[in-house]
Design a protein around this motif. Structure first.
Motif, PDB file in Angstrom:
ATOM      1  N   GLN A   1      37.803 -27.822 -15.436  1.00  0.00           N
ATOM      2  CA  GLN A   1      39.201 -27.408 -15.366  1.00  0.00           C
ATOM      3  C   GLN A   1      40.080 -28.565 -14.899  1.00  0.00           C
ATOM      4  O   GLN A   1      41.145 -28.816 -15.463  1.00  0.00           O
ATOM      5  CB  GLN A   1      39.349 -26.225 -14.398  1.00  0.00           C
ATOM      6  CG  GLN A   1      40.721 -25.613 -14.380  1.00  0.00           C
ATOM      7  CD  GLN A   1      41.056 -24.881 -15.662  1.00  0.00           C
ATOM      8  OE1 GLN A   1      40.270 -24.091 -16.146  1.00  0.00           O
ATOM      9  NE2 GLN A   1      42.224 -25.131 -16.199  1.00  0.00           N
TER      10      GLN A   1
ATOM     11  N   LYS B   1      35.259 -25.697 -12.032  1.00  0.00           N
ATOM     12  CA  LYS B   1      36.316 -26.495 -11.403  1.00  0.00           C
ATOM     13  C   LYS B   1      36.368 -27.907 -11.954  1.00  0.00           C
ATOM     14  O   LYS B   1      37.438 -28.435 -12.235  1.00  0.00           O
ATOM     15  CB  LYS B   1      36.109 -26.537  -9.886  1.00  0.00           C
ATOM     16  CG  LYS B   1      36.382 -25.227  -9.190  1.00  0.00           C
ATOM     17  CD  LYS B   1      36.115 -25.341  -7.692  1.00  0.00           C
ATOM     18  CE  LYS B   1      36.358 -24.020  -6.995  1.00  0.00           C
ATOM     19  NZ  LYS B   1      36.061 -24.087  -5.553  1.00  0.00           N
TER      20      LYS B   1
ATOM     21  N   ASP C   1      31.628 -22.594  -7.897  1.00  0.00           N
ATOM     22  CA  ASP C   1      32.103 -23.758  -8.637  1.00  0.00           C
ATOM     23  C   ASP C   1      33.196 -23.395  -9.635  1.00  0.00           C
ATOM     24  O   ASP C   1      33.538 -24.190 -10.513  1.00  0.00           O
ATOM     25  CB  ASP C   1      30.944 -24.434  -9.371  1.00  0.00           C
ATOM     26  CG  ASP C   1      29.956 -25.079  -8.413  1.00  0.00           C
ATOM     27  OD1 ASP C   1      30.392 -25.528  -7.335  1.00  0.00           O
ATOM     28  OD2 ASP C   1      28.756 -25.128  -8.734  1.00  0.00           O
ATOM     29  N   TYR C   2      33.757 -22.190  -9.531  1.00  0.00           N
ATOM     30  CA  TYR C   2      34.829 -21.721 -10.409  1.00  0.00           C
ATOM     31  C   TYR C   2      36.031 -21.308  -9.577  1.00  0.00           C
ATOM     32  O   TYR C   2      35.879 -20.774  -8.474  1.00  0.00           O
ATOM     33  CB  TYR C   2      34.362 -20.506 -11.233  1.00  0.00           C
ATOM     34  CG  TYR C   2      33.349 -20.853 -12.286  1.00  0.00           C
ATOM     35  CD1 TYR C   2      33.740 -21.103 -13.591  1.00  0.00           C
ATOM     36  CD2 TYR C   2      32.002 -20.948 -11.974  1.00  0.00           C
ATOM     37  CE1 TYR C   2      32.806 -21.435 -14.566  1.00  0.00           C
ATOM     38  CE2 TYR C   2      31.060 -21.270 -12.930  1.00  0.00           C
ATOM     39  CZ  TYR C   2      31.469 -21.519 -14.231  1.00  0.00           C
ATOM     40  OH  TYR C   2      30.542 -21.862 -15.176  1.00  0.00           O
ATOM     41  N   TYR C   3      37.218 -21.574 -10.105  1.00  0.00           N
ATOM     42  CA  TYR C   3      38.433 -21.076  -9.456  1.00  0.00           C
ATOM     43  C   TYR C   3      38.541 -19.576  -9.693  1.00  0.00           C
ATOM     44  O   TYR C   3      38.020 -19.053 -10.674  1.00  0.00           O
ATOM     45  CB  TYR C   3      39.679 -21.770 -10.023  1.00  0.00           C
ATOM     46  CG  TYR C   3      39.793 -23.217  -9.631  1.00  0.00           C
ATOM     47  CD1 TYR C   3      40.011 -23.580  -8.304  1.00  0.00           C
ATOM     48  CD2 TYR C   3      39.696 -24.216 -10.580  1.00  0.00           C
ATOM     49  CE1 TYR C   3      40.125 -24.919  -7.940  1.00  0.00           C
ATOM     50  CE2 TYR C   3      39.806 -25.557 -10.229  1.00  0.00           C
ATOM     51  CZ  TYR C   3      40.028 -25.895  -8.913  1.00  0.00           C
ATOM     52  OH  TYR C   3      40.134 -27.213  -8.556  1.00  0.00           O
TER      53      TYR C   3
END
Length: 166
Positions: free
Chosen positions: A38, A35, A20-22
Motif C-alpha cells: 500500500q 502495508k 501487516d494490513y491497515y
C-alpha cells in the motif's frame, strides 16, 4: 467463530499476518493490500500525479488547520518526552536533582559546547534539536537537566554571557 490470522496480499502474493494490513476507519475491515504494498503504490501514485497530489494536500491543510496544529503539538511533546527520558537515564527527570516537571526540563550539553554545536550543525533549538538527537541515534554528550540546575551549572563553569550582571 474463528478469526482470520493471515491474509494473502494480491500484489506481492505473500500470505501475511493481519497486523501487516491497515484497517479501514469506517467499517473496521482490512485493506486489500498489505502495508508495504500500500505504501509503495501510494508513493508511486503521488510521484506520477504530483500536481494533483500537491493541490489535494494544500486544500486538506487549509481545511484541517486545527487538526494539523493539534497533531503537531502531540508529535512535538512525544518527541520531547522520548529524548528527555533517554538522556534522563530512563526517567523523565533532571539527572542532578530529580525534578520531574517537563515544562522546566531541557537537554544540556555536558561539555558546555551547545552554542558551537548549534552553529556547526545548524539544527536550532527545541523540537528541531530533539529530532536531530533522535535521527542521530541519541549521541553521547547530553543529559536532562531542569532549568535551575542549568543555571547553577552555568555559574559553576562561569558560562555567564557577556553583559549579564552578576
Amino acid at each position: 467463530m474463528t478469526q482470520i490470522k493471515t491474509k494473502l496480499c494480491p500484489r506481492c502474493k505473500i500470505d501475511k499476518n493481519v497486523d501487516d494490513y491497515y484497517v479501514h476507519k469506517k467499517d473496521g475491515t482490512l485493506h486489500i493490500y498489505c502495508k508495504k504494498c500500500q505504501i509503495a503504490m501510494t508513493a508511486k501514485w503521488q510521484r506520477e500525479h504530483r500536481d494533483r497530489h500537491n493541490l489535494w494536500c494544500r486544500n486538506w491543510n487549509k481545511t484541517h488547520k486545527p487538526q494539523r496544529s493539534q497533531r503537531f503539538k502531540e508529535k512535538v511533546l512525544k518527541g520531547k518526552i522520548e529524548v528527555l527520558t533517554y538522556y534522563g537515564n530512563g526517567k523523565l527527570s533532571c539527572v542532578m536533582c530529580g525534578f520531574e516537571d517537563i515544562r522546566a526540563l531541557s537537554i544540556d550539553h555536558i561539555n558546555e559546547d551547545g552554542a558551537s554545536h548549534r552553529r556547526q550543525n545548524h539544527h536550532g533549538l527545541g523540537f528541531v534539536f530533539y529530532r536531530w538527537l533522535q535521527l542521530h541515534n541519541y549521541p553521547s554528550g547530553y543529559q536532562t537537566l531542569c532549568m535551575n540546575c542549568q543555571w547553577i551549572k552555568r555559574r559553576i563553569f562561569n558560562e555567564v554571557r557577556k553583559g549579564a550582571d552578576d
